[in-house]
Scaffold this motif. Sequence first.
Motif, PDB file in Angstrom:
ATOM      1  N   GLY A 240       0.811  -1.218   0.000  1.00 27.32           N
ATOM      2  CA  GLY A 240       0.000   0.000   0.000  1.00 27.32           C
ATOM      3  C   GLY A 240       0.839   1.261   0.000  1.00 27.32           C
ATOM      4  N   THR A 241       1.918   1.250   0.766  1.00 28.97           N
ATOM      5  CA  THR A 241       2.812   2.409   0.804  1.00 28.97           C
ATOM      6  C   THR A 241       3.450   2.649  -0.556  1.00 28.97           C
ATOM      7  OG1 THR A 241       3.268   1.999   3.137  1.00 28.97           O
ATOM      8  CG2 THR A 241       4.826   3.402   1.943  1.00 28.97           C
ATOM      9  N   ILE A 242       3.921   1.600  -1.182  1.00 27.06           N
ATOM     10  CA  ILE A 242       4.510   1.715  -2.523  1.00 27.06           C
ATOM     11  C   ILE A 242       3.457   2.225  -3.511  1.00 27.06           C
ATOM     12  CG2 ILE A 242       5.589   0.454  -4.424  1.00 27.06           C
ATOM     13  CD1 ILE A 242       7.384   0.842  -1.954  1.00 27.06           C
ATOM     14  N   LEU A 243       2.237   1.709  -3.425  1.00 27.90           N
ATOM     15  CA  LEU A 243       1.169   2.153  -4.322  1.00 27.90           C
ATOM     16  C   LEU A 243       0.835   3.628  -4.135  1.00 27.90           C
ATOM     17  CD1 LEU A 243      -1.323  -0.855  -4.268  1.00 27.90           C
ATOM     18  CD2 LEU A 243       0.066  -0.067  -6.188  1.00 27.90           C
ATOM     19  N   ILE A 244       0.807   4.094  -2.907  1.00 22.49           N
ATOM     20  CA  ILE A 244       0.508   5.508  -2.655  1.00 22.49           C
ATOM     21  C   ILE A 244       1.619   6.398  -3.200  1.00 22.49           C
ATOM     22  CG2 ILE A 244       0.266   7.253  -0.842  1.00 22.49           C
ATOM     23  CD1 ILE A 244      -1.400   5.233   0.710  1.00 22.49           C
TER      24      ILE A 244
ATOM     25  N   ILE B 228      -6.896  12.429  -3.283  1.00 23.51           N
ATOM     26  CA  ILE B 228      -7.226  11.822  -1.993  1.00 23.51           C
ATOM     27  C   ILE B 228      -8.180  10.643  -2.168  1.00 23.51           C
ATOM     28  CG2 ILE B 228      -8.356  12.279   0.219  1.00 23.51           C
ATOM     29  CD1 ILE B 228      -7.281  15.139  -0.008  1.00 23.51           C
ATOM     30  N   LEU B 229      -9.060  10.693  -3.166  1.00 24.92           N
ATOM     31  CA  LEU B 229     -10.037   9.613  -3.356  1.00 24.92           C
ATOM     32  C   LEU B 229      -9.375   8.261  -3.623  1.00 24.92           C
ATOM     33  CD1 LEU B 229     -12.721  11.576  -5.384  1.00 24.92           C
ATOM     34  CD2 LEU B 229     -12.752  10.963  -2.954  1.00 24.92           C
ATOM     35  N   PRO B 230      -8.467   8.141  -4.612  1.00 28.34           N
ATOM     36  CA  PRO B 230      -7.826   6.835  -4.778  1.00 28.34           C
ATOM     37  C   PRO B 230      -6.911   6.472  -3.603  1.00 28.34           C
ATOM     38  CG  PRO B 230      -6.965   8.396  -6.386  1.00 28.34           C
ATOM     39  CD  PRO B 230      -8.097   9.061  -5.684  1.00 28.34           C
ATOM     40  N   ALA B 231      -6.332   7.470  -2.952  1.00 28.45           N
ATOM     41  CA  ALA B 231      -5.482   7.181  -1.791  1.00 28.45           C
ATOM     42  C   ALA B 231      -6.316   6.599  -0.651  1.00 28.45           C
ATOM     43  CB  ALA B 231      -4.757   8.437  -1.341  1.00 28.45           C
ATOM     44  N   MET B 232      -7.551   7.071  -0.487  1.00 31.71           N
ATOM     45  CA  MET B 232      -8.425   6.527   0.554  1.00 31.71           C
ATOM     46  C   MET B 232      -8.733   5.056   0.301  1.00 31.71           C
ATOM     47  SD  MET B 232     -11.153   9.509   1.685  1.00 31.71           S
ATOM     48  CE  MET B 232     -12.236   9.057   0.383  1.00 31.71           C
TER      49      MET B 232
ATOM     50  N   VAL C 291       3.628   5.725  -5.726  1.00 27.29           N
ATOM     51  CA  VAL C 291       3.492   5.705  -7.193  1.00 27.29           C
ATOM     52  C   VAL C 291       2.294   6.547  -7.620  1.00 27.29           C
ATOM     53  CG1 VAL C 291       2.988   4.212  -9.171  1.00 27.29           C
ATOM     54  CG2 VAL C 291       4.690   3.516  -7.477  1.00 27.29           C
ATOM     55  N   LEU C 292       1.179   6.428  -6.899  1.00 25.05           N
ATOM     56  CA  LEU C 292      -0.012   7.218  -7.212  1.00 25.05           C
ATOM     57  C   LEU C 292       0.280   8.712  -7.173  1.00 25.05           C
ATOM     58  CD1 LEU C 292      -3.178   7.597  -7.500  1.00 25.05           C
ATOM     59  CD2 LEU C 292      -3.174   7.689  -5.005  1.00 25.05           C
ATOM     60  N   VAL C 293       0.939   9.170  -6.115  1.00 27.59           N
ATOM     61  CA  VAL C 293       1.214  10.596  -5.979  1.00 27.59           C
ATOM     62  C   VAL C 293       2.151  11.082  -7.082  1.00 27.59           C
ATOM     63  CG1 VAL C 293       2.328  12.308  -4.496  1.00 27.59           C
ATOM     64  CG2 VAL C 293       0.715  10.686  -3.519  1.00 27.59           C
ATOM     65  N   LEU C 294       3.180  10.316  -7.378  1.00 26.29           N
ATOM     66  CA  LEU C 294       4.125  10.723  -8.420  1.00 26.29           C
ATOM     67  C   LEU C 294       3.469  10.785  -9.796  1.00 26.29           C
ATOM     68  CD1 LEU C 294       7.316   8.773  -7.324  1.00 26.29           C
ATOM     69  CD2 LEU C 294       6.883  11.230  -7.154  1.00 26.29           C
ATOM     70  N   VAL C 295       2.733   9.739 -10.150  1.00 29.32           N
ATOM     71  CA  VAL C 295       2.080   9.704 -11.462  1.00 29.32           C
ATOM     72  C   VAL C 295       0.992  10.768 -11.540  1.00 29.32           C
ATOM     73  CG1 VAL C 295       0.628   8.284 -12.977  1.00 29.32           C
ATOM     74  CG2 VAL C 295       2.653   7.293 -11.891  1.00 29.32           C
ATOM     75  N   TYR C 296       0.221  10.917 -10.485  1.00 29.35           N
ATOM     76  CA  TYR C 296      -0.853  11.907 -10.478  1.00 29.35           C
ATOM     77  C   TYR C 296      -0.303  13.323 -10.632  1.00 29.35           C
ATOM     78  CZ  TYR C 296      -5.082  14.356  -9.165  1.00 29.35           C
ATOM     79  OH  TYR C 296      -6.160  15.183  -9.167  1.00 29.35           O
ATOM     80  N   ALA C 297       0.768  13.625  -9.904  1.00 28.89           N
ATOM     81  CA  ALA C 297       1.362  14.962 -10.008  1.00 28.89           C
ATOM     82  C   ALA C 297       1.894  15.214 -11.414  1.00 28.89           C
ATOM     83  CB  ALA C 297       2.481  15.109  -8.981  1.00 28.89           C
TER      84      ALA C 297
ATOM     85  N   ILE D 208      -6.815   2.917  -1.258  1.00 27.24           N
ATOM     86  CA  ILE D 208      -5.608   2.156  -0.937  1.00 27.24           C
ATOM     87  C   ILE D 208      -5.430   2.033   0.573  1.00 27.24           C
ATOM     88  CG2 ILE D 208      -3.086   2.143  -1.108  1.00 27.24           C
ATOM     89  CD1 ILE D 208      -3.411   3.543  -3.834  1.00 27.24           C
ATOM     90  N   ILE D 209      -5.692   3.106   1.310  1.00 28.77           N
ATOM     91  CA  ILE D 209      -5.542   3.067   2.760  1.00 28.77           C
ATOM     92  C   ILE D 209      -6.562   2.121   3.391  1.00 28.77           C
ATOM     93  CG2 ILE D 209      -5.788   4.462   4.861  1.00 28.77           C
ATOM     94  CD1 ILE D 209      -4.502   6.769   3.236  1.00 28.77           C
ATOM     95  N   LYS D 210      -7.787   2.112   2.878  1.00 25.85           N
ATOM     96  CA  LYS D 210      -8.781   1.168   3.392  1.00 25.85           C
ATOM     97  C   LYS D 210      -8.355  -0.269   3.117  1.00 25.85           C
ATOM     98  CE  LYS D 210     -12.885   4.038   3.317  1.00 25.85           C
ATOM     99  NZ  LYS D 210     -14.214   4.237   2.761  1.00 25.85           N
ATOM    100  N   TRP D 211      -7.768  -0.515   1.956  1.00 29.51           N
ATOM    101  CA  TRP D 211      -7.275  -1.850   1.636  1.00 29.51           C
ATOM    102  C   TRP D 211      -6.126  -2.230   2.575  1.00 29.51           C
ATOM    103  CZ3 TRP D 211      -2.437  -3.401  -0.200  1.00 29.51           C
ATOM    104  CH2 TRP D 211      -2.365  -4.757  -0.559  1.00 29.51           C
ATOM    105  N   MET D 212      -5.256  -1.271   2.873  1.00 31.28           N
ATOM    106  CA  MET D 212      -4.136  -1.531   3.767  1.00 31.28           C
ATOM    107  C   MET D 212      -4.613  -1.906   5.166  1.00 31.28           C
ATOM    108  SD  MET D 212      -1.576   1.586   2.681  1.00 31.28           S
ATOM    109  CE  MET D 212      -0.654   1.530   4.178  1.00 31.28           C
TER     110      MET D 212
END
Length: 69
Positions: A10-14, A53-57, A16-22, A59-63
């Motif tokens: 989950g940490t790795i996914l977040i 924040i929506l996709p991050a939420m 990657v999400l932030v980098l790609v999203y930005a 991922i955090i719920k999955w974690m």
Amino acid sequence: MPVRLRKFIGTILIIVLVLVYALVANTIAVATLGNAPWWGHLLYFLLTGLLWILPAMVIIKWMAGPRQQ
């Protein structure tokens, strides 16, 4: 799946999400907001700054794993 592994993935996914999203959000901003007024920039970056924040939420719920009774 063990909790430590789930949190690691989950940490790795977040990250990657932030980098790609930005990268995508700024690329779209550069391509479309060149001649926009200041308030257009403000609205765009306010929206895109909150939208990740929506996709991050999810991922955090999955974690966190399934709810325990």
